[in-house]
Each structure stands twice: as C-alpha cells, then as structure tokens.
Design a protein around this motif. Structure first.
Motif, PDB file in Angstrom:
ATOM      1  N   ASN A  96       0.837  -1.189   0.000  1.00  0.00           N
ATOM      2  CA  ASN A  96       0.000   0.000   0.000  1.00  0.00           C
ATOM      3  C   ASN A  96       0.873   1.240   0.000  1.00  0.00           C
ATOM      4  O   ASN A  96       1.650   1.463   0.925  1.00  0.00           O
TER       5      ASN A  96
ATOM      6  N   GLY B  70       0.210   4.133   0.420  1.00  0.00           N
ATOM      7  CA  GLY B  70      -0.124   5.072   1.474  1.00  0.00           C
ATOM      8  C   GLY B  70       0.715   4.864   2.716  1.00  0.00           C
ATOM      9  O   GLY B  70       0.920   5.799   3.497  1.00  0.00           O
TER      10      GLY B  70
ATOM     11  N   MET C 106       3.937   4.061   2.514  1.00  0.00           N
ATOM     12  CA  MET C 106       5.342   4.312   2.190  1.00  0.00           C
ATOM     13  C   MET C 106       5.734   5.723   2.584  1.00  0.00           C
ATOM     14  O   MET C 106       4.934   6.658   2.486  1.00  0.00           O
ATOM     15  N   ARG C 107       7.017   5.879   2.937  1.00  0.00           N
ATOM     16  CA  ARG C 107       7.496   7.205   3.294  1.00  0.00           C
ATOM     17  C   ARG C 107       7.698   8.024   2.008  1.00  0.00           C
ATOM     18  O   ARG C 107       7.995   7.451   0.946  1.00  0.00           O
ATOM     19  N   PRO C 108       7.579   9.341   2.065  1.00  0.00           N
ATOM     20  CA  PRO C 108       7.697  10.178   0.853  1.00  0.00           C
ATOM     21  C   PRO C 108       9.029   9.969   0.128  1.00  0.00           C
ATOM     22  O   PRO C 108       9.084   9.933  -1.096  1.00  0.00           O
TER      23      PRO C 108
ATOM     24  N   VAL D  13       8.909   6.954  -2.062  1.00  0.00           N
ATOM     25  CA  VAL D  13       8.082   7.186  -3.254  1.00  0.00           C
ATOM     26  C   VAL D  13       8.870   7.957  -4.300  1.00  0.00           C
ATOM     27  O   VAL D  13       8.888   7.606  -5.491  1.00  0.00           O
ATOM     28  N   ILE D  14       9.574   9.003  -3.855  1.00  0.00           N
ATOM     29  CA  ILE D  14      10.358   9.815  -4.800  1.00  0.00           C
ATOM     30  C   ILE D  14      11.487   8.985  -5.408  1.00  0.00           C
ATOM     31  O   ILE D  14      11.736   9.010  -6.614  1.00  0.00           O
TER      32      ILE D  14
ATOM     33  N   GLY E 201      10.146   6.588  -7.939  1.00  0.00           N
ATOM     34  CA  GLY E 201       9.805   7.295  -9.182  1.00  0.00           C
ATOM     35  C   GLY E 201      11.029   7.602 -10.003  1.00  0.00           C
ATOM     36  O   GLY E 201      11.063   7.409 -11.223  1.00  0.00           O
ATOM     37  N   LEU E 202      12.092   8.069  -9.320  1.00  0.00           N
ATOM     38  CA  LEU E 202      13.333   8.386 -10.036  1.00  0.00           C
ATOM     39  C   LEU E 202      13.939   7.147 -10.694  1.00  0.00           C
ATOM     40  O   LEU E 202      14.341   7.169 -11.869  1.00  0.00           O
TER      41      LEU E 202
ATOM     42  N   ILE F  53      12.513   4.248 -11.463  1.00  0.00           N
ATOM     43  CA  ILE F  53      11.679   3.732 -12.562  1.00  0.00           C
ATOM     44  C   ILE F  53      11.808   4.644 -13.784  1.00  0.00           C
ATOM     45  O   ILE F  53      11.940   4.201 -14.925  1.00  0.00           O
ATOM     46  N   GLY F  54      11.775   5.949 -13.555  1.00  0.00           N
ATOM     47  CA  GLY F  54      11.900   6.902 -14.664  1.00  0.00           C
ATOM     48  C   GLY F  54      13.233   6.777 -15.366  1.00  0.00           C
ATOM     49  O   GLY F  54      13.317   6.774 -16.598  1.00  0.00           O
ATOM     50  N   LEU F  55      14.308   6.666 -14.587  1.00  0.00           N
ATOM     51  CA  LEU F  55      15.637   6.492 -15.176  1.00  0.00           C
ATOM     52  C   LEU F  55      15.681   5.252 -16.060  1.00  0.00           C
ATOM     53  O   LEU F  55      16.181   5.284 -17.193  1.00  0.00           O
TER      54      LEU F  55
ATOM     55  N   LEU G 158      13.189   3.646 -17.457  1.00  0.00           N
ATOM     56  CA  LEU G 158      12.350   3.808 -18.651  1.00  0.00           C
ATOM     57  C   LEU G 158      13.038   4.691 -19.689  1.00  0.00           C
ATOM     58  O   LEU G 158      13.079   4.377 -20.892  1.00  0.00           O
ATOM     59  N   GLY G 159      13.564   5.827 -19.229  1.00  0.00           N
ATOM     60  CA  GLY G 159      14.218   6.759 -20.151  1.00  0.00           C
ATOM     61  C   GLY G 159      15.432   6.143 -20.819  1.00  0.00           C
ATOM     62  O   GLY G 159      15.630   6.250 -22.036  1.00  0.00           O
TER      63      GLY G 159
END
Lengths: 118, 269
Positions: free
Chosen positions: B2, B4, B6-8, B11-12, B15-16, B18-20, B22-23
């Motif tokens: 969940n 909700g 997870m600590r911020p 999450v960041i 995201g970084l 996964i984005g790296l 993908l890019g």
C-alpha cells in the motif's frame, strides 16, 4: 495525503525519465562505432555519390555502383542517390553533375535490391 | 504493498529509479541519439581507402585531375601522391588490378606538373578533357572528348605493343638479390607510369604490378624479386610481346663468393 505522494511519484518519475533519456544519449557514442562513411556530412556524401555516378557513367556497372553506395549507409542505395541529387542541387552542382547522378539513379532502378522501401 | 504506508522519500526514489530505467531503455532500444556528422578528413582509415579508390576510379573515368585533387584534399592528407602510391601497391597485391591501375594513374597525374589547360570544362552531357592525361601522350594527337556513356576503351599505353629492347645483368651487392628492374618507355624514350607489368614464373604463378609506384626510381619503373634458378616471362601492357627466359644471373663478390644478381630490362613500343 495519498494524492500528494502520488504527485511526488509522478514528478520524480518524470525527472527520472528525463535523466534516463539524457543518460541513454550520453552513452550512445560508447556503443556506436566510430564515425564512418554513413556519418559523412552532406557535402562529402554528395561528392561520394557523384564519384560513384562518374564511375558508373564509364563502366555502366549498376551492381558495382550500388555496392559503392551501400558504404554510405543503411537506407536503400536508390534513396541515397536521390538524396544526393537534392543536396547537389542545393550545393550548386552543375547541371552536368546532376545529369550524371540522375543517370545513376536510372541505372539503380534496374536493380531490384535498390527499390526504396515504403 | 500500500503506497499510502510508504514514506515520501521512498516514493520519490522509486519514481526516479523507474523513470531512469524507462528513459534509458527508450533511448537504448528505440531512440538512439543522432550521431554527429563527420567530415571526410575524419573518416577511419578503411573508409579513406575506399574514398581514395573511388576518386581514382572517377579520375580514370573523366580524366579531371583538378576535380580529383579537390576531392582528395577533402581527406586533409599531405603527400597525396605517396599515400596513393602506397594504396596502389596494396591494391595490386590484393589482386584489385583495375583499382591499382587507377590509383597508380592518379598518383602519376598528381606528381606531374599541371598543364596550362586549366580545369575541365563541363558541359551538360559531355565532359571535355583539357587537363593532362594520367599517362603521357605517346602521339601528338590531343586527348579526345570523353563521352560519359560511351563504352570504356583501354588507355593508350595499354594498347601499345611493348617489346623487350634491352636486358642487362646487374651485379651490385648493394641491391636486393634477384631484383628484376623493369623500365617502360614510350616511342620517344619518355617513361610511362601506370603500365601493367606481369611476371610469370616457370611454375605458372603470375604476379601483376604497375610502373610508377616507386616514385624515386622514375615514373616508368617497376621491380620484382626473382627466385634463384627460376625462369620468368615478362609482359608489359595488355598487348605486349612476352619476354621469355629471364633468369637472375650469378655474380661474384670481390672475394669470389657467388651471389644472385639482378637484371635491368627496358621495354618500349
């Protein structure tokens, strides 16, 4: 609060994608071979095609001409020659040179492998 | 899991990462960076060889020395004729006779002083040769207009019937043993570069080379190393009369030791 975290996730994802794209492009030269004939700048590539056309004008060997043009890159050789004519026009080549290249294109059209792909 | 809970920072970070990934994957597999365009002078050696060979073949086709020289200058090389000489020799050894001949002709043309004819005049459909031909003219007839779509004709020198006019033993210990020296001249005695010389050993093996590749020996010079006791047949040009029975002489050093000498031959039409 959950919406805020999702927003931060999207922002960090976007930043990650941008960094990933940059890293991928930065790494591209590492995996690409050193510059070769296919990377020639337009004037030099046009001159290469004109040389091929002049040799073709003398020997009429379209297959050999196609082989020489293939050294310039992956696109069909017919397209390479056609692009060269366009570039030659822009670069101010003489009508005689354009005619020579046009005859090369005509000769290449007799080769099945030189047909441009759709 | 969940999100909700997870600590911020997690999450960041996720995201970084996964984005790296993908890019990076996108550029790696689907959208490679456009490669920088390069000048001819930046080509790797193999492509420069192809470029020079093509320039030589084009020169053989149109006789336009000015244009050939301009093309070669794109490679940004010094001592053009020496570079092309070396490539001609390599091409001859690799069995690319036409390419070797074209390169030898071009090197010879670059070495010779430019005629006053100026650059080639280009007209639509017809190119008139006004510069010096690759080989020296053997007749007083000016070079003919070159029709780009006419069938190619062999160069003048290749059509001449060269004959052996002299063959002299050379006993010089300073020279390589078994050196066969070939000088090819025209009817006026002028040396001719770029002429095909074939040497066939008794066993049947034939070596082909061209005059003019040893710049310091003269444009009509070529040489070949003979084997001991082997007899050779030498033919100059496409229509030359074969000179048979060429054999390296046995010479003596000042102390009386024998060694294999050389032969100096001269061919002319």
């Amino acid at each position: 609060m959950r919406g805020g975290r999702f927003l931060w996730f999207l922002i960090s994802l976007a930043i990650g994608i941008v960094l990933g794209l940059a890293a991928g492009w930065a790494a591209a030269p590492l995996r690409a071979p050193a510059g070769a004939a296919q990377d020639l700048q337009s004037p030099d590539k046009t001159e290469w095609v004109l040389m091929v056309a002049e040799v073709y004008a003398a020997d009429g060997d379209a297959a050999a001409a196609a082989q020489r043009l293939a050294q310039l890159g992956a696109p069909p050789v017919l397209r390479v020659a056609q692009e060269a004519i366009i570039n030659a026009t822009q670069l101010g080549y003489t009508q005689s040179d354009l005619d020579t290249m046009a005859r090369l294109v005509h000769g290449l059209q007799s080769l099945p492998s030189a047909e441009p792909q759709p | 899991m969940n999100s909700g809970s997870m600590r911020p920072s997690v999450v960041i970070l996720a995201g970084l990462v996964i984005g790296l990934a993908l890019g990076f994957a996108y550029t790696w597999f689907y959208l490679p960076a456009p490669r920088d365009q390069i000048a001819a002078s930046q080509l790797p050696a193999a492509d420069k060889d192809r470029y020079r060979a093509l320039a030589a073949l084009a020169f053989a086709a149109n006789g336009d020395r000015v244009r050939a020289e301009a093309r070669l200058q794109r490679l940004g090389e010094d001592r053009l004729s020496a570079v092309i000489d070396a490539q001609a020799q390599n091409a001859a050894q690799a069995g690319s006779a036409a390419e070797a001949r074209a390169l030898a002709d071009l090197a010879a043309a670059l070495r010779s002083p430019q005629t006053a004819g100026g650059p080639t005049q280009s007209l639509p459909g017809i190119v008139t040769v006004t510069t010096a031909p690759a080989r020296r003219a053997v007749t007083a007839t000016p070079p003919p207009a070159f029709l780009p779509f006419a069938s190619p004709t062999p160069p003048v020198a290749e059509r001449l019937v060269f004959r052996l006019t002299s063959s002299d033993a050379v006993c010089d210990p300073a020279l390589p043993q078994g050196l066969l020296q070939v000088y090819v001249v025209d009817a006026d005695g002028e040396q001719l570069p770029g002429v095909r010389v074939s040497v066939t050993a008794e066993g049947g093996q034939t070596d082909v080379f061209y005059t003019g590749l040893a710049a310091d020996m003269g444009p009509g010079y070529a040489d070949f190393l003979m084997s001991p006791q082997a007899r050779y047949t030498v033919t100059v040009g496409d229509a030359g009369e074969p000179a048979t029975g060429i054999l390296a002489p046995v010479c003596e050093r000042p102390g009386g030791d024998p060694y294999m000498g050389g032969i100096r031959t001269r061919f002319r039409p």
